[in-house]
Design a protein around this motif. Structure first.
Motif, PDB file in Angstrom:
ATOM      1  N   ALA A   2     -10.742   1.962  -0.138  1.00 27.98           N
ATOM      2  CA  ALA A   2      -9.823   1.240  -0.927  1.00 27.98           C
ATOM      3  C   ALA A   2      -8.330   1.310  -0.887  1.00 27.98           C
ATOM      4  O   ALA A   2      -7.614   0.341  -0.777  1.00 27.98           O
ATOM      5  CB  ALA A   2     -10.173   1.778  -2.374  1.00 27.98           C
ATOM      6  N   LEU A   3      -7.877   2.654  -0.596  1.00 25.36           N
ATOM      7  CA  LEU A   3      -6.393   2.790  -0.479  1.00 25.36           C
ATOM      8  C   LEU A   3      -6.129   2.427   1.159  1.00 25.36           C
ATOM      9  O   LEU A   3      -5.127   1.825   1.329  1.00 25.36           O
ATOM     10  CB  LEU A   3      -5.873   4.241  -0.660  1.00 25.36           C
ATOM     11  N   GLY A   4      -7.146   2.717   1.912  1.00 21.02           N
ATOM     12  CA  GLY A   4      -6.668   2.387   3.597  1.00 21.02           C
ATOM     13  C   GLY A   4      -6.663   0.759   3.638  1.00 21.02           C
ATOM     14  O   GLY A   4      -5.840   0.087   4.359  1.00 21.02           O
ATOM     15  N   GLY A   5      -7.487  -0.020   2.969  1.00 17.67           N
ATOM     16  CA  GLY A   5      -7.585  -1.365   2.898  1.00 17.67           C
ATOM     17  C   GLY A   5      -6.172  -2.093   2.354  1.00 17.67           C
ATOM     18  O   GLY A   5      -5.732  -2.723   2.820  1.00 17.67           O
ATOM     19  N   ALA A   6      -5.958  -1.354   1.219  1.00 15.43           N
ATOM     20  CA  ALA A   6      -4.692  -1.914   0.403  1.00 15.43           C
ATOM     21  C   ALA A   6      -3.402  -1.452   1.114  1.00 15.43           C
ATOM     22  O   ALA A   6      -2.681  -2.144   1.394  1.00 15.43           O
ATOM     23  CB  ALA A   6      -4.647  -1.352  -0.953  1.00 15.43           C
ATOM     24  N   LEU A   7      -3.216  -0.193   1.569  1.00 14.49           N
ATOM     25  CA  LEU A   7      -2.076   0.340   2.236  1.00 14.49           C
ATOM     26  C   LEU A   7      -1.844  -0.234   3.664  1.00 14.49           C
ATOM     27  O   LEU A   7      -0.604  -0.587   4.204  1.00 14.49           O
ATOM     28  CB  LEU A   7      -1.844   1.688   2.375  1.00 14.49           C
ATOM     29  N   VAL A  60      -8.238   0.533   7.390  1.00 16.10           N
ATOM     30  CA  VAL A  60      -6.856   0.511   7.798  1.00 16.10           C
ATOM     31  C   VAL A  60      -6.707  -0.573   8.659  1.00 16.10           C
ATOM     32  O   VAL A  60      -5.879  -1.628   9.127  1.00 16.10           O
ATOM     33  CB  VAL A  60      -6.092   1.580   7.955  1.00 16.10           C
ATOM     34  N   PHE A  61      -7.695  -0.247  10.054  1.00 13.19           N
ATOM     35  CA  PHE A  61      -7.582  -1.102  11.201  1.00 13.19           C
ATOM     36  C   PHE A  61      -8.010  -2.584  10.836  1.00 13.19           C
ATOM     37  O   PHE A  61      -7.131  -3.610  11.364  1.00 13.19           O
ATOM     38  CB  PHE A  61      -8.668  -0.829  12.209  1.00 13.19           C
ATOM     39  N   LEU A  62      -8.782  -2.821   9.918  1.00 14.05           N
ATOM     40  CA  LEU A  62      -9.219  -4.464   9.600  1.00 14.05           C
ATOM     41  C   LEU A  62      -8.294  -4.991   8.697  1.00 14.05           C
ATOM     42  O   LEU A  62      -7.971  -6.070   9.001  1.00 14.05           O
ATOM     43  CB  LEU A  62     -10.689  -4.316   9.036  1.00 14.05           C
ATOM     44  N   SER A  63      -7.464  -4.251   8.119  1.00 15.69           N
ATOM     45  CA  SER A  63      -6.421  -4.752   7.206  1.00 15.69           C
ATOM     46  C   SER A  63      -4.976  -5.009   8.027  1.00 15.69           C
ATOM     47  O   SER A  63      -4.264  -5.878   7.398  1.00 15.69           O
ATOM     48  CB  SER A  63      -6.346  -3.785   5.896  1.00 15.69           C
ATOM     49  N   THR A  64      -4.896  -4.283   8.916  1.00 15.45           N
ATOM     50  CA  THR A  64      -3.672  -4.390   9.427  1.00 15.45           C
ATOM     51  C   THR A  64      -3.669  -5.597  10.352  1.00 15.45           C
ATOM     52  O   THR A  64      -4.629  -6.165  10.913  1.00 15.45           O
ATOM     53  CB  THR A  64      -3.669  -3.245  10.623  1.00 15.45           C
TER      54      THR A  64
END
Length: 303
Positions: free
Chosen positions: A66-71, A100-104
């Motif tokens: 959750a934090l990785g996707g948001a940040l 994180v990778f998908l959100s970036t």
């Protein structure tokens, strides 16, 4: 937009120097003020918040995805590379890394902003990427727990500085460096796209991409894997011109992790796990991008 939809280029019509070279240069120059202001804001966020963000994600535990996707959605230099290092040290979970990778999205945000897309469209795309990244991250972590996979600890040194993030250069200088580099990338990509349109024709290129939706999404995802911001520049530019759909663009941007993927292969010694991450990025990119187009979500985002 980087190009005007009513300005279609065809081989044999118009002057190549004017229609391709001069047009590409002038359109790129128009973007520079927007790019600089955007990167200035990004650098401000990074200098003020990067340490706190890294600390939060280290302490996230099961809430890591959750934090990785948001940040990961926050535009700042090298966050995907930070996540790669944290995962290599097994400080964060595989699901958090993938989130994180998908959100970036690398250079998507400044290009969409400079391309005059509506705030609703830009925010919608960012939210969709972030929420999708969180969902995939949680699924991965749940699967890993069910399989009872334990990870060994590996000590890794930070590599952000080595990868040319220029985080230490100061806000204005760093913003200028980013702006100059991305402007050059945009110019090169713009000239390449203009040349393709000039000789092939915009309608023919669009027909190729639209007639083979699965293949176009797969190709976009493979382009997204290129560990360089030129990939996101090209994908977003094609979308801005209307040559590819928003879903096709997202297929590439979901799969793209910038230098993060490159650093993962550099610092993480488990090659099988690295290839697994790569496969997850491609599969997620193709699937989520295709869903965007066929579900009508893409039309909603652009409305």
């Amino acid at each position: 937009m980087l190009f005007h939809s009513d300005h279609t280029l065809h081989h044999g019509h118009g002057d190549f120097l004017t229609e391709v070279l001069l047009h590409g240069l002038t359109e790129t120059l128009k973007l520079i003020p927007f790019l600089f202001l955007t990167y200035l804001l990004m650098e401000f966020l990074e200098h003020k918040a990067s340490d706190k963000l890294s600390g939060f994600i280290k302490k996230s535990g099961k809430l890591g995805p959750a934090l990785g996707g948001a940040l990961g959605a926050i535009p700042q230099c090298g966050f995907s590379s930070v996540a790669a290092n944290l995962y290599a040290g097994r400080v964060i979970t595989l699901g958090t890394l993938v989130a994180v990778f998908l959100s970036t999205s690398d250079e998507m945000l400044p290009i969409l902003i400079s391309g005059s897309f509506s705030p609703k469209t830009i925010i919608g795309i960012i939210l969709y990427k972030s929420l999708s990244a969180i969902l995939v991250g949680f699924i991965i972590d749940i699967a890993m727990r069910l399989m009872k996979r334990d990870n060994e600890d590996i000590e890794i040194d930070g590599l952000c500085d080595e990868e040319g993030c220029h985080c230490e250069e100061g806000i204005f200088k760093s913003a200028l460096i980013h702006t100059a580099k991305i402007s050059l990338f945009i110019l090169v990509i713009t000239l390449a796209i203009n040349t393709a349109i000039f000789f092939i024709g915009e309608e023919n290129i669009a027909a190729i991409m639209h007639d083979a939706p699965i293949i176009s999404h797969l190709l976009a995802a493979l382009v997204g894997l290129i560990p360089n911001c030129a990939a996101s520049v090209a994908l977003t530019t094609f979308f801005a011109e209307g040559i590819i759909t928003v879903g096709t663009m997202l297929s590439g941007l979901f799969a793209g992790a910038g230098v993060g993927l490159l650093i993962l292969f550099k610092v993480n010694k488990n090659l099988v796990r690295n290839l697994t991450v790569l496969g997850i990025l491609v599969l997620s990119g193709v699937t989520l991008g295709f869903i965007t187009d066929v579900s009508g979500l893409g039309a909603f985002l652009l409305s």
